[in-house]
Every structure is written in C-alpha cells, then in structure tokens.
Scaffold this active site. Structure first.
Site, short mmCIF file in Angstrom:
data_model
loop_
_atom_site.label_atom_id
_atom_site.label_comp_id
_atom_site.label_asym_id
_atom_site.label_seq_id
_atom_site.Cartn_x
_atom_site.Cartn_y
_atom_site.Cartn_z
N THR A 120 -61.59 22.14 2.76
CA THR A 120 -61.36 20.75 2.40
C THR A 120 -62.23 19.80 3.22
O THR A 120 -62.60 20.12 4.36
CB THR A 120 -59.88 20.42 2.63
OG1 THR A 120 -59.68 19.02 2.51
CG2 THR A 120 -59.41 20.84 4.01
N GLU A 122 -61.05 17.32 4.55
CA GLU A 122 -60.18 16.75 5.59
C GLU A 122 -60.48 17.30 6.97
O GLU A 122 -60.01 16.76 7.97
CB GLU A 122 -58.71 17.01 5.26
CG GLU A 122 -58.28 16.33 4.01
CD GLU A 122 -56.77 16.26 3.88
OE1 GLU A 122 -56.06 16.43 4.88
OE2 GLU A 122 -56.32 16.02 2.76
N TYR A 147 -51.90 20.16 8.63
CA TYR A 147 -52.60 20.82 7.51
C TYR A 147 -54.10 20.91 7.78
O TYR A 147 -54.71 21.99 7.77
CB TYR A 147 -52.34 20.07 6.19
CG TYR A 147 -53.35 20.42 5.12
CD1 TYR A 147 -53.40 21.70 4.57
CD2 TYR A 147 -54.28 19.47 4.66
CE1 TYR A 147 -54.35 22.04 3.60
CE2 TYR A 147 -55.22 19.79 3.70
CZ TYR A 147 -55.25 21.08 3.17
OH TYR A 147 -56.19 21.40 2.23
N LYS A 151 -56.71 24.11 8.45
CA LYS A 151 -57.86 24.40 7.58
C LYS A 151 -59.14 24.42 8.42
O LYS A 151 -60.01 25.29 8.24
CB LYS A 151 -57.98 23.35 6.46
CG LYS A 151 -56.92 23.45 5.38
CD LYS A 151 -56.91 24.77 4.61
CE LYS A 151 -58.13 24.98 3.74
NZ LYS A 151 -57.99 26.21 2.90
P1 NAD Z 1 -51.58 24.70 -4.02
O1 NAD Z 1 -50.58 24.37 -2.97
O2 NAD Z 1 -51.43 24.10 -5.37
O3 NAD Z 1 -51.63 26.29 -4.22
C1 NAD Z 1 -51.62 27.18 -3.16
C2 NAD Z 1 -51.35 28.58 -3.74
O4 NAD Z 1 -51.39 29.51 -2.64
C3 NAD Z 1 -49.98 28.73 -4.39
O5 NAD Z 1 -50.09 29.46 -5.58
C4 NAD Z 1 -49.16 29.52 -3.36
O6 NAD Z 1 -48.14 30.31 -3.94
C5 NAD Z 1 -50.25 30.36 -2.72
N1 NAD Z 1 -49.90 30.77 -1.35
C6 NAD Z 1 -49.44 30.00 -0.35
N2 NAD Z 1 -49.23 30.73 0.75
C7 NAD Z 1 -49.57 32.01 0.44
C8 NAD Z 1 -49.60 33.23 1.16
N3 NAD Z 1 -49.19 33.29 2.45
N4 NAD Z 1 -50.02 34.34 0.54
C9 NAD Z 1 -50.43 34.30 -0.76
N5 NAD Z 1 -50.42 33.17 -1.50
C10 NAD Z 1 -50.00 32.04 -0.90
O7 NAD Z 1 -52.98 24.36 -3.37
P2 NAD Z 1 -54.30 23.76 -4.06
O8 NAD Z 1 -54.21 22.28 -4.08
O9 NAD Z 1 -54.56 24.51 -5.29
O10 NAD Z 1 -55.39 24.15 -2.95
C11 NAD Z 1 -56.01 25.44 -3.00
C12 NAD Z 1 -57.05 25.52 -1.89
O11 NAD Z 1 -58.02 24.51 -2.07
C13 NAD Z 1 -56.47 25.33 -0.49
O12 NAD Z 1 -57.11 26.21 0.39
C14 NAD Z 1 -56.81 23.89 -0.14
O13 NAD Z 1 -56.95 23.71 1.25
C15 NAD Z 1 -58.13 23.74 -0.87
N6 NAD Z 1 -58.48 22.38 -1.29
C16 NAD Z 1 -57.59 21.63 -2.02
C17 NAD Z 1 -57.97 20.36 -2.47
C18 NAD Z 1 -57.04 19.50 -3.32
O14 NAD Z 1 -57.38 18.37 -3.64
N7 NAD Z 1 -55.86 20.00 -3.73
C19 NAD Z 1 -59.23 19.87 -2.15
C20 NAD Z 1 -60.10 20.65 -1.37
C21 NAD Z 1 -59.71 21.91 -0.97
O1 DAU Z 2 -59.29 15.79 0.49
C1 DAU Z 2 -58.84 17.04 0.03
C2 DAU Z 2 -57.35 17.13 0.22
O2 DAU Z 2 -56.78 16.34 -0.80
C3 DAU Z 2 -56.84 18.57 0.14
O3 DAU Z 2 -57.32 19.27 1.24
C4 DAU Z 2 -55.31 18.62 0.16
O4 DAU Z 2 -54.85 19.95 -0.05
C5 DAU Z 2 -54.80 17.74 -0.97
O5 DAU Z 2 -53.38 17.69 -0.92
C6 DAU Z 2 -55.37 16.34 -0.83
O6 DAU Z 2 -54.85 15.70 0.36
P1 DAU Z 2 -54.33 14.18 0.35
O7 DAU Z 2 -53.37 14.03 1.46
O8 DAU Z 2 -55.48 13.23 0.26
O9 DAU Z 2 -53.60 14.18 -1.11
P2 DAU Z 2 -52.23 13.57 -1.63
O10 DAU Z 2 -52.20 13.81 -3.11
O11 DAU Z 2 -51.06 14.01 -0.83
O12 DAU Z 2 -52.41 12.02 -1.37
C7 DAU Z 2 -53.55 11.30 -1.86
C8 DAU Z 2 -53.46 9.88 -1.32
O13 DAU Z 2 -52.35 9.21 -1.93
C9 DAU Z 2 -53.21 9.79 0.17
O14 DAU Z 2 -53.91 8.68 0.67
C10 DAU Z 2 -51.70 9.57 0.30
C11 DAU Z 2 -51.40 8.76 -0.95
N1 DAU Z 2 -50.05 8.93 -1.55
C12 DAU Z 2 -49.60 10.19 -1.76
C13 DAU Z 2 -48.39 10.40 -2.40
C14 DAU Z 2 -47.84 11.79 -2.62
C15 DAU Z 2 -49.34 7.82 -1.98
O15 DAU Z 2 -49.77 6.65 -1.80
N2 DAU Z 2 -48.15 8.02 -2.61
C16 DAU Z 2 -47.63 9.26 -2.84
O16 DAU Z 2 -46.54 9.37 -3.43
#
Ligand code: NAD
Ligand code: DAU
Length: 331
Positions: A120, A122, A147, A151
């Site tokens: 990420t 982050e 978190y 990472k």
């Molecule tokens: P998510 O929380 O939606 O999914 C995580 C998945 O991992 C789930 O299916 C969960 O069951 C599985 N999991 C958790 N712990 C586990 C374990 N110990 N063993 C096996 N499986 C396990 O997460 P996401 O938003 O899809 O993110 C996926 C990856 O991408 C993460 O590594 C996150 O850091 C990275 N990432 C996310 C974002 C974002 O915007 N969501 C952005 C950049 C990077």
């Molecule tokens: O930048 C990549 C990251 O983006 C990933 O690594 C993380 O896994 C993913 O969860 C995401 O992190 P954020 O903390 O940025 O995402 P989130 O959806 O939790 O929040 C996005 C922004 O919105 C953040 O500034 C917090 C704000 N927020 C979030 C929620 C849930 C609100 O204002 N209201 C809300 O209810």
C-alpha cells in the site's frame, strides 16, 4: 502457469482472480482464511473453472508449504486491511501481515517460487495538501497506523528475503481502490450502502483528507503486468491520478444517488488520520507500458453504486455488525 493467490476471497484479491481468469489461461489456487473480510461469493462462477479454493491461514507453515510446493508464483494479497480495526485491536495485524508474510517468504525460499507482494501507499505516511510532489519508489517509509506499520514491515521482510536469500520477489504499493466486492467497512461502500438503507453518510472530521482513487480492475492489470514483465527485486507504485478529498466523494455519491449533497453527518475523526496520499506511477507506466482503463472517477463510481444496488445479498449480511462497530466508536 499455476498461481497461488493469498487473500483471493477479499476485495482486491477476488477482483484480481476475476481479472486473471478473463485475461490469461493460468490456473489459480486461492488461499484464504475467510476472516470477516473474506467472502467466497466474490468468487462465484469461477470455482467451477480454473480456480481452486484452499481454506487456510498464511501463518500456518505446514498449510502454506504444501500449496507453495505446487505453485509457480505467489501473489500475496492476504492481510488485515482496515485502519480503524487496527486502532481498535492491532494484534491480528501483526500476526497476519508480519508472521503471515514471513511464513510465505520462507516457503518461497524453500521451493524457489516467484513472489509478488501486494502493498500500500500508506507505508510512506502522508503528504501536506500543498506538497508539490507525490510518492515515488524512493520516498522514505513513514507509516502512521498499526495497519500501515505492519504493511511497511512486510515490505521490508520481502526486500530482505530477496537480497539475503535470493527470493525472486517484486513489490507493488497501490493507492485507494474502489469497485465491486469491497467490504462495507470501507469509505465508499459504507456511504453507498448507508444511502441505500436511508442512513446519512458519515464523514470523519472536516472531510478535507485526500485519497488517490484507482479502480480495482486497474490495480489488477498493474499487478499482472508486474508479475509477467516486472524486474525481479524492484518495487513499482500503482496509481491512476485519482486524487479527491473525502467531502467531494461523499457529495458525489449523494448526487449520483439522487440525494441532496449536504445530506451527511460529520463524525469524530480517526486517530492519527493521514491527510493525503498521492502516487506517481511513472516507473510502472514507462517501464511496463501500463495504463489505467478507468480514468473517469464519476463513471467508475456510478458503476460501483449500481453494483451495490444490485448485490444487496452480497453486502447486507455484514452491514449491521459493521455499523454496530462504528456506533461504539461514535463514528
Ligand atoms: P480485504 O480485507 O478486503 O481482504 C483481505 C483477505 O485476506 C480476506 O479475504 C481475508 O479473509 C484474507 N485473510 C486475512 N487474514 C488472512 C490469513 N491470516 N490467512 C489467509 N487469508 C487471510 O483486503 P483488500 O482491501 O482486498 O486488500 C488486499 C491487499 O491489498 C492487502 O494486502 C492490502 O494491504 C492491499 N492494498 C489494499 C488497498 C485498498 O484500497 N483496499 C490499496 C493498496 C493495497
Ligand atoms: O491507500 C491505500 C489504503 O486505502 C489501503 O492500504 C487500505 O487497506 C484501505 O483500507 C485504504 O485505507 P484508508 O484508511 O484510506 O481507507 P478507508 O476506506 O478506511 O477510508 C478512506 C478515507 O475516508 C479516509 O480518509 C477515512 C475516511 N472515512 C472512512 C470511513 C470508513 C470517512 O470519512 N468516513 C468513513 O465512514
């Protein structure tokens, strides 16, 4: 090619598996623990094709070893991924993000397996609103939350295993994803599903925080490009020039859903809330020729809103528990 995709029942992992099935002839095994964030329904229709599901924990060395032994490459998505949860209970983040990644790396070292680590933006901390630069591959690590610090630690483990043990690894650090199959705890699906339920969206603090949005399918195409053509040992940043402040995103969701744009609540801010993320993906674009397809955020968001309208069966079972957690925090 036989891929082992960890976390493939989560948001981005499942989008990646759909992408791989559409665009390659690879066989895929998904290793997922099915935590609260995993949902097998996100893979429905695929499990009868070239996709096999393996229930298990990435921190379970015996389980991991068997699966890695029969894979050509690991694409590692599994993680505890939500900042708000990490502020409430950090331990699962240490266990999965650090010990889980370590366990996979040891198996990759033993079997000589190619390893792509999904991370990420982050890990770089945050930017000021008026900083003229964005994150690049050379930005120093400066994570803010449990978190993002785990990472960051997982990225450093991958670098160490590549340098000291010769694991054939690449790393990608991506910005905020949106699209189908995202858990309703996250910002965009939380607000869409609130509106669908007649509840006002919840904005943390003033809402001037900026996130750099990318569609999950564009993240998938970038990871696939790095897996196929990336240079071993390199890190690539993934982003689609999608910076938006949170207040504008809430107002856009309300407008697209036919509600007054001021029909939302300000709620207490997140502790340590990162102000702004922004990605410079020049290296990925220049070296690998990658381009995002979803450059129009409003179009991508409209399609995402439509997906949540049509798939209440997918998200409704998790909505009440998610909102109960936020209610405890006053958010
Ligand atoms: P998510 O929380 O939606 O999914 C995580 C998945 O991992 C789930 O299916 C969960 O069951 C599985 N999991 C958790 N712990 C586990 C374990 N110990 N063993 C096996 N499986 C396990 O997460 P996401 O938003 O899809 O993110 C996926 C990856 O991408 C993460 O590594 C996150 O850091 C990275 N990432 C996310 C974002 C974002 O915007 N969501 C952005 C950049 C990077
Ligand atoms: O930048 C990549 C990251 O983006 C990933 O690594 C993380 O896994 C993913 O969860 C995401 O992190 P954020 O903390 O940025 O995402 P989130 O959806 O939790 O929040 C996005 C922004 O919105 C953040 O500034 C917090 C704000 N927020 C979030 C929620 C849930 C609100 O204002 N209201 C809300 O209810």
């Amino acid at each position: 090619m036989r891929l082992l995709v960890t976390g493939g029942a989560g948001f981005i992992g499942s989008n990646f598996v759909h992408h791989v099935v559409r665009h390659t002839d690879y066989d895929v095994t998904v290793l997922d623990k099915l935590t609260y964030a995993g949902n097998l329904a996100s893979l429905s229709g695929l499990l009868e094709q070239r996709v096999t599901f393996a229930l298990g924990d990435i921190a379970d060395a015996a389980r991991v070893d068997d699966l890695v032994a029969s894979a050509d490459a690991i694409v590692h998505y599994a993680a505890e991924s939500h900042n708000d949860n990490s502020l409430h209970d950090p331990y699962p983040f240490l266990k999965t993000n650090l010990i889980g990644t370590f366990t996979l790396l040891e198996a990759a070292r033993k079997h000589g397996t190619r390893f792509h680590h999904v991370s990420t933006d982050e890990v770089y901390g945050d930017l000021h609103l008026d900083d003229p630069f964005r994150f690049t591959e050379n930005t120093p690590y400066n994570p803010s939350s449990p978190y993002s610090s785990t990472k960051a630690g997982s990225d450093l483990l991958v670098r160490a295993w590549a340098r000291s043990f010769g694991v054939a690894a690449t790393i990608s650090n991506c910005s905020n994803n949106y699209g189908a199959f995202q858990h309703v705890e996250k910002f965009i699906p939380r607000q869409i599903t609130n509106v669908l339920r007649g509840v006002r969206p919840k904005l943390y603090g003033s809402g001037h925080h900026v996130r750099d949005w990318i569609h999950a399918d564009d993240h998938s195409s970038a990871v696939l490009a790095i897996l196929q053509r990336g240079r071993i040992g390199e890190t690539y940043l993934i982003g689609a020039n999608g910076e938006k402040d949170n207040r504008s995103v809430v107002e856009l969701i309300l407008r697209l859903m036919g509600r007054p744009t001021d029909d939302y609540d300000h709620v207490p801010d997140r502790a340590g809330h990162d102000l702004r993320y922004a990605i410079d993906s020049t290296k990925l674009r220049d070296e690998l020729g990658w381009r995002p397809l979803y450059e129009n955020f409003e179009q991508g968001l409209t399609a995402t809103i439509q997906w949540y309208r049509e798939n209440a069966d997918w998200w409704a079972p998790t909505k009440d528990a998610t909102e109960a957690f936020y209610a405890q925090l006053g958010q």
